[in-house]
Every structure is written in C-alpha cells, then in structure tokens.
Design a protein around this motif. Structure first.
Motif, PDB file in Angstrom:
ATOM      1  N   LEU A 242      -2.348 -11.292  -4.438  1.00  0.00           N
ATOM      2  CA  LEU A 242      -1.001 -11.652  -4.887  1.00  0.00           C
ATOM      3  C   LEU A 242      -0.169 -10.403  -5.186  1.00  0.00           C
ATOM      4  O   LEU A 242       1.025 -10.312  -4.847  1.00  0.00           O
ATOM      5  CB  LEU A 242      -1.101 -12.541  -6.129  1.00  0.00           C
ATOM      6  N   ALA A 243      -0.805  -9.426  -5.839  1.00  0.00           N
ATOM      7  CA  ALA A 243      -0.090  -8.183  -6.154  1.00  0.00           C
ATOM      8  C   ALA A 243       0.310  -7.435  -4.885  1.00  0.00           C
ATOM      9  O   ALA A 243       1.437  -6.940  -4.767  1.00  0.00           O
ATOM     10  CB  ALA A 243      -0.965  -7.285  -7.043  1.00  0.00           C
ATOM     11  N   LEU A 244      -0.628  -7.364  -3.939  1.00  0.00           N
ATOM     12  CA  LEU A 244      -0.322  -6.677  -2.686  1.00  0.00           C
ATOM     13  C   LEU A 244       0.822  -7.359  -1.951  1.00  0.00           C
ATOM     14  O   LEU A 244       1.684  -6.692  -1.346  1.00  0.00           O
ATOM     15  CB  LEU A 244      -1.571  -6.620  -1.797  1.00  0.00           C
ATOM     16  N   LEU A 245       0.828  -8.705  -1.965  1.00  0.00           N
ATOM     17  CA  LEU A 245       1.948  -9.415  -1.323  1.00  0.00           C
ATOM     18  C   LEU A 245       3.283  -9.058  -1.976  1.00  0.00           C
ATOM     19  O   LEU A 245       4.294  -8.838  -1.299  1.00  0.00           O
ATOM     20  CB  LEU A 245       1.711 -10.922  -1.392  1.00  0.00           C
ATOM     21  N   GLY A 246       3.264  -8.990  -3.309  1.00  0.00           N
ATOM     22  CA  GLY A 246       4.489  -8.628  -4.012  1.00  0.00           C
ATOM     23  C   GLY A 246       4.930  -7.208  -3.709  1.00  0.00           C
ATOM     24  O   GLY A 246       6.120  -6.935  -3.464  1.00  0.00           O
ATOM     25  N   PHE A 247       3.942  -6.281  -3.720  1.00  0.00           N
ATOM     26  CA  PHE A 247       4.297  -4.887  -3.427  1.00  0.00           C
ATOM     27  C   PHE A 247       4.784  -4.735  -1.981  1.00  0.00           C
ATOM     28  O   PHE A 247       5.742  -4.010  -1.703  1.00  0.00           O
ATOM     29  CB  PHE A 247       3.082  -3.989  -3.667  1.00  0.00           C
ATOM     30  N   ALA A 248       4.093  -5.432  -1.063  1.00  0.00           N
ATOM     31  CA  ALA A 248       4.499  -5.358   0.347  1.00  0.00           C
ATOM     32  C   ALA A 248       5.905  -5.892   0.542  1.00  0.00           C
ATOM     33  O   ALA A 248       6.726  -5.307   1.275  1.00  0.00           O
ATOM     34  CB  ALA A 248       3.498  -6.113   1.223  1.00  0.00           C
ATOM     35  N   ALA A 249       6.198  -7.012  -0.134  1.00  0.00           N
ATOM     36  CA  ALA A 249       7.544  -7.570  -0.016  1.00  0.00           C
ATOM     37  C   ALA A 249       8.589  -6.592  -0.552  1.00  0.00           C
ATOM     38  O   ALA A 249       9.669  -6.407   0.033  1.00  0.00           O
ATOM     39  CB  ALA A 249       7.613  -8.899  -0.771  1.00  0.00           C
ATOM     40  N   SER A 250       8.251  -5.936  -1.654  1.00  0.00           N
ATOM     41  CA  SER A 250       9.187  -4.958  -2.225  1.00  0.00           C
ATOM     42  C   SER A 250       9.371  -3.761  -1.303  1.00  0.00           C
ATOM     43  O   SER A 250      10.494  -3.272  -1.120  1.00  0.00           O
ATOM     44  CB  SER A 250       8.676  -4.500  -3.592  1.00  0.00           C
ATOM     45  N   LEU A 251       8.248  -3.279  -0.733  1.00  0.00           N
ATOM     46  CA  LEU A 251       8.350  -2.142   0.189  1.00  0.00           C
ATOM     47  C   LEU A 251       9.154  -2.498   1.430  1.00  0.00           C
ATOM     48  O   LEU A 251       9.962  -1.703   1.914  1.00  0.00           O
ATOM     49  CB  LEU A 251       6.950  -1.667   0.579  1.00  0.00           C
ATOM     50  N   ILE A 252       8.923  -3.699   1.945  1.00  0.00           N
ATOM     51  CA  ILE A 252       9.689  -4.130   3.125  1.00  0.00           C
ATOM     52  C   ILE A 252      11.166  -4.234   2.792  1.00  0.00           C
ATOM     53  O   ILE A 252      12.036  -3.793   3.567  1.00  0.00           O
ATOM     54  CB  ILE A 252       9.141  -5.475   3.643  1.00  0.00           C
TER      55      ILE A 252
END
Length: 723
Positions: A242-252
């Motif tokens: 879940l954290a990685l999805l959030g970070f990935a979305a933020s990076l994108i």
C-alpha cells in the motif's frame, strides 16, 4: 483511552520491562528502511515541485502530498519494526490505533513541509527543518507506543532520547544540505545527491525509532498472547504494498508535473525566442530599408516602396511623379568642413525636403547627397509646382555650429506612364533630367523629354565605342596646328589636337567626346594616349630634320589633379627618346585655378623635368595675379574670343594689349589664338605679341600633311612685311 503515566528516569526501574524483547529479522529491518528511503526520495521530488509551482493552490496541494509521503514513510518504518514484538502484536493489528498514529505522523510531517518548502533554505532554516523532522519522528514513536493496550506506564531515558534527537537532527541537516546544493551539479550528480539525501533522511527516522525503543521502559499489563505465526510478515507485505502504491502515485504525479513544467518552460522559451526573432527581424528590416542618418527610406527600401506604389498606379491608371534631387556642390562641404558637418547638413536638408512634401509622398535617400521623391501627381505641371516648393524650402540659410550656409538643389522630373513603366526606367530618366539641370547651371529643375533619352543613348554608345578605340588604338589620331614665332618668322611650335575618326559619324572634334571621357572616368587614359602619340610624333619630326619644333599637349582639369601625371610624362619622354624641352603642357585657366594648391606642386615637378608649361584660354577664367606670378609657367595663350573682333573692337584690343604687357612684365611669352586676318596679325605684331596660331597660318592637319606643310613652308609676302 486514558492518557498514560509518562516518566523520565535516570535508571531503569527494577520491576520494569523493555517494551520490545523479541528479535527483529534482518529482512524486516531492510524492508522498513527501504520504504523510508523511497518515502524520503518522494518527499524531495515533491519539494522540487513546490518550489516550481506557479499557483498558490498547487503549492498547498503539493505540501499535502509531501506531508502524506513523509508521515506515511515514518509510520510504515515504525509499524514494520514493531511487528515482531510479541507484546505489540495485538496493537499492531488494531486499526483505530494505527490510523491515529498515521494521522499524527501526517500532521507533524505537514509542519515539516511548511518549513522545508520555502525556497532555498538558509542554514538557520535548514537546522529548523532538520529539528522538526527529528521531533516529528519522536512524536510519532511516543504516540504509537501509548496506543498499545498492554502499556500502563512508560519510562524514558532522557540521555537516549537526546541522543536520538541529536543523531536524527544531524542526519536530517546533512540530507537537506545535500539536497539544497544539488542544483549547482550535473544531472547525474544531482540525482546521486538526491538519493544520498533520501538515505540520510531515512536514517534520521530510523535513529529516532531505534534509540526510542532503547530509551523506553514500560510497565505492561498481563494479557494473553495472541501470536499468530506468520501474521507479522503478511501484515508487513500488505502495508509495504500500500505504501509503495502511494509513493509510486506521488512520484508519477511529480514526474508528470515536472514534464508539464518543462514543456511550459520550453513553450515559454520558444515563444520568447520567436518574439526576439520578430524584434530582430523588425530591426533588420529597419536597418535594411531605412537610411541610418536621415531615417528615411534608403535605395533598397525605395525599390520596395516604388514597386508597391507603381503597382497601385498601374491598377488605377493614374500618373506617378518621380523627382530626383541632388545638392549642388555638396562635396565642398565635406572637403572643407568635414563629414560630421556634412552629415548634420544632410539631416537638415532631408527635413527641409520632407517639409515641402505632402503626407502621402515618399521620400528616400538614394545615397550621398541624392534624394528621390515619389508623388501621386496629375501632370508635369504639378510636378514642377512640387519641385518649386522644394527649391524654395532650400533657399533658407542653414546654421550648423555657428556657420550660416545656403545650399541649392538641382531636380530632375519624370512621370509614369509617360516616361517609363518600371522603377529602374523611371529613375534613370529622372536622373537624366537631373544631369540636364546640373549642366544648365544648377539650382533649377528639368523635366525629362524624349530628346534627353536619345542624347543619353548616343552618349552611352559613344562611350562604349571610345573605350574600344582606346583599347584597340584605332580611330583616334592627332591633328597639329602650327604656331608661328613673330620674331624669327619660323614655325616654332605645334599644338596637338585629338580627333576621332568614327566609322559611322565621321571625323569628330574633341567637344563631342572629351566630356564623355571626363564624365565616365577615363579622361586620364585618353590624355595619356595623346601624350604618348605626341612624343612619338616628336621623335618622327626629329628624324625628318625638324628637331627644333616643340609640341604643346592639352591637359584636362581632372588629369591635372593626378600625381601620376609627372611619372607618365617622364616615362613617355624616355620611351621615345625625346628631350623634355621639346614638350609643352597646356592647362586651361579655370582648370589651373580650380585646384591651385595641388597644381602648383605638380607643375613645379614637371618644370623640374624640363617640360614647358602654358596657360590656355587666358582671360576667360578667374586667375589671380598673386597666383600667376608663383606659377612655374612659360607662356600665356590669349583666348580667340579676344582676337576675333580686333582691330575693330577697342575694348578687346585694350585687353589684348594689357595681357601682352602684363605677360612680358612677368617674363612670359604670349601666343594669340584664332588669328584669321592680316589686320589681326598686323595689330598683334605692333603690340609685340610673341607668336600666333590660327586659320591665317593653317588649320589643324594630320601628321602626314604636316610633314609636307613644314617642308614647303615659307613666309608669304602678305605676312613678310609684318615680321
């Protein structure tokens, strides 16, 4: 939930228990640290987006995203590291407690984002931000521990707490400092600095957690253990994903925003370059089409305006007037006062001409002191009226640097479609009319006519044919008119007169082609041809036994200003082995006085070679006696205009007598030109004139006839009694 009893102790209580007694797996620790690094890297990307955001709302949204990333990163590290604790297993899966911890982490992270995202930080602001990061991690740790249902009271070691804060603050400061100075590096080094800063921030968060755990002693309630094998690993995996999805979305989102900002920046840069190119093109067009000095159209700009204006008049079938204006004797201004004064005068003249024109008339500076006007006119009479206004405007004195000067202009006029159908043709015809105005005395206008065109065509053809005659040495020849010495009764001198045997027009006298040579810049070439041919004939005369006879060669006014003349004379004499004493150069009075300063030096150089010098057409110019006595001359030739009416004209006779007396007083010889009657000869003999030439003696004759004339010459009885 009740607030817990929090106590700071110097030593661990004897009945206390460590909060975490289980051993953490290395995999869990690395996973937690990796997630923290990713979270911190995302936060740094978000900080860059905040600094580049243009709208206030965008900056606030990115601050919220950064707070979520930083808070969730800190919380995830704490959460995963707590999972192996057997006592904490129940609290780790308690959703309300974990959500509360996440909210606290996010709130404290938002305060950090407010401090970090204020542009390029100074050392004080860097330290403040680093301290806030440390405190926010500590607050998260404290709050998370208090949410455990097993904890009744917490005991903290102040030394370990201070150590945790110190280490976390140091690593945070190093991370922020590295990030703050990455912009001055290359792209590769900048990315490496950002990764290093992310790792340093993650270490700061890790230090607060690790030291915090070691600093905490808890009084735990006795509860049954609900340890579920493998539950912590599944929970860590879920939270990590879940954290990685959030970070990935933020990076994108950050990358997309960065791409848009770069595109906008590129678009702005391209638009800026296009605007600069437009300004540069406008400036170039201004420089290319307008005269820098007068700010009116130059010749190139006139060609464009002329073509456009002529097209309109062709479509409407209406006349167009073309006026070419030239400033009379403007060269003397530049020569005497300098080009700076000349430029200032040109500006004033352009303003004067412009003031005489109408609003829709086009004024252009063709170059030098020549201007052109395009005017919509109905007839040549209107053109004359417009030219008259220009002439009137120029009559007012011009004051520059305290000097008051009055300039005049000559104007040539032609009309479309009567005098031409193209810009080049109309300009050429207007300039022909201008030359006619200048040749007629200047300070006047002249309108183009078909006769001018025919005359110009003939002169152009004659110019080309004269060039050919000089190059091929065919057609040009010298005629000689004898000069009789009244004291000795012998032919002492010959005047060389050039003639052109034209294949179609017959024998042409000098007045038909000398002006063409002067106007087109090859009079020096023609004079040099005459000089060399005369020296050749002098050599031939010596071979025939007439070595005592001299030849006088005319020198044009333009050639008199050339320093090369003395060299050309010496080379011609040397080439044909002729003594310099047998050559005489004749210069007109006006030519001599028009360039007296340079002429004196040149004549002295010629005289030093042994060449005789004479002034031709004396009495028709404006020579000064002060200069006349300084000139190295040998002979004065009285113009035939003073001879032709004597002895009947008393005034002419008195002038001739005065010239002879003055010349003799200056030790100069006198030759009377144009003697045609015995009465004229008788009077000149009585006045003690030295020599005569004219039809009474002989007309100009070619070399072959001259040899016969010299062989047969004897003083006739009609002349003998005068000698």
């Amino acid at each position: 939930m009740d607030w817990f009893d929090l106590r700071f102790i110097q030593h661990m209580p004897s009945d206390g228990h460590l909060l975490e007694t289980s051993h953490q797996s290395l995999g869990m620790m690395l996973l937690a640290f990796l997630l923290a690094c990713i979270a911190c890297y995302t936060v740094l990307e978000v900080i860059e987006r905040i600094s580049q955001a243009q709208q206030p709302l965008s900056r606030w949204l990115w601050r919220i995203v950064g707070a979520l990333c930083l808070g969730s990163g800190s919380w995830v590290l704490h959460f995963i590291n707590q999972l192996p604790a057997e006592e904490y297993a129940q609290s780790a899966v308690a959703a309300p407690a974990n959500f509360s911890s996440l909210c606290v982490a996010t709130a404290s992270a938002f305060v950090v984002m407010l401090s970090i995202s204020k542009g390029h930080a100074k050392p004080a602001r860097l330290f403040t931000s680093a301290l806030l990061i440390s405190l926010s991690s500590t607050v998260l740790h404290l709050f998370a521990i208090t949410q455990s249902p097993q904890v009744i009271a917490l005991f903290y070691s102040p030394l370990l707490i201070m150590a945790a804060l110190a280490f976390a603050c140091a690593f945070s400061y190093a991370a922020l400092y590295s990030y703050d100075h990455q912009h001055a590096q290359s792209p590769a080094m900048s990315r490496l600095s950002r990764i290093t800063a992310s790792a340093a921030l993650a270490l700061a968060i890790e230090f607060t957690h690790s030291f915090g755990v070691e600093a905490v002693v808890a009084d735990l309630a006795s509860t049954a253990s609900t340890d579920v094998p493998g539950a912590e690993s599944h929970m860590a995996l879920i939270v990590s994903c879940l954290a990685l999805l959030g970070f990935a979305a933020s990076l994108i989102a950050a990358a997309r925003d960065k791409y848009q900002v770069v595109n906008q920046s590129n678009v702005h840069r391209v638009n800026s370059l296009l605007n600069q190119l437009d300004h540069a093109r406008t400036s170039l067009q201004q420089a290319a089409n307008y005269d820098v000095l007068t700010q009116h159209l130059n010749r190139r700009g006139l060609n464009l305006a002329f073509t456009e204006k002529l097209l309109k008049h062709q479509q409407t079938n209406t006349p167009l007037g073309v006026l070419v204006i030239d400033i009379d004797h403007f060269k003397r201004i530049n020569d005497s006062l300098g080009h700076a004064i000349g430029d200032s005068m040109l500006k004033v003249i352009a303003e004067r001409v412009s003031s005489a024109l109408r609003n829709d008339d086009v004024l252009s500076r063709l170059g030098g002191d020549e201007f052109c006007v395009l005017a919509s006119l109905k007839s040549k009479d209107e053109a004359r009226v417009l030219a008259g206004r220009v002439l009137l405007a120029m009559k007012e004195p011009i004051v520059i640097n305290g000097r008051c000067m009055t300039m005049t202009t000559s104007i040539g006029i032609c009309m479309f479609p009567e005098d031409g159908n193209s810009p080049d043709e109309l300009l050429k015809h207007a300039e022909l009319a201008l030359y006619q105005a200048k040749g007629s005395g200047r300070n006047q206008m002249h309108v183009f006519s078909s006769q001018l065109k025919a005359k110009a065509s003939v002169e152009l053809l004659l110019e080309e044919e004269l060039h050919t005659a000089l190059r091929s040495d065919q057609g040009l020849q010298l005629f000689y008119q004898p000069i009789l010495n009244l004291h000795s009764g012998k032919l002492s001198k010959l005047e060389a007169l050039v003639r052109w045997q034209h294949p179609q027009r017959g024998l042409l006298s000098p007045d038909r082609f000398i002006g063409i040579a002067e106007a087109n810049g090859f009079i020096a070439e023609l004079d040099n041809w005459v000089l060399r041919r005369a020296c050749c004939d002098l050599s031939r005369l010596a071979d025939e036994g007439h070595e005592h006879i001299k030849i006088a060669v005319n020198c044009s006014a333009l050639n008199l200003g050339r320093k090369e003349l003395a060299t050309e004379v010496s080379e011609a004499l040397l080439h044909f082995s002729v003594p310099a004493q047998r050559l005489e150069l004749e210069v007109t009075e006006n030519a001599l006085m028009g360039n007296i300063g340079q002429a004196i030096d040149l004549l002295q150089e010629l005289r030093a070679q042994g060449v005789s010098l004479s002034i031709d057409d004396f009495g028709t110019g404006y020579s000064s006696l002060a200069y006349l006595k300084r000139l190295p001359i040998d002979t004065l030739k009285i113009d035939r205009s003073f001879i032709q009416d004597i002895p009947g004209a008393n005034e002419d006779m008195e002038i001739v007598q005065a010239i002879i007396a003055m010349a003799h007083s200056l030790r100069l010889k006198v030759v009377a030109e144009g003697v045609e009657t015995p009465e004229q000869l008788d009077l000149l003999a009585k006045l003690k004139c030295d020599s005569i030439q004219g039809y009474l003696l002989s007309r100009p004759i070619p070399m072959q006839q001259l040899l016969t004339f010299l062989a047969d010459f004897k003083v006739e009885s009609s002349l003998a009694h005068h000698l």
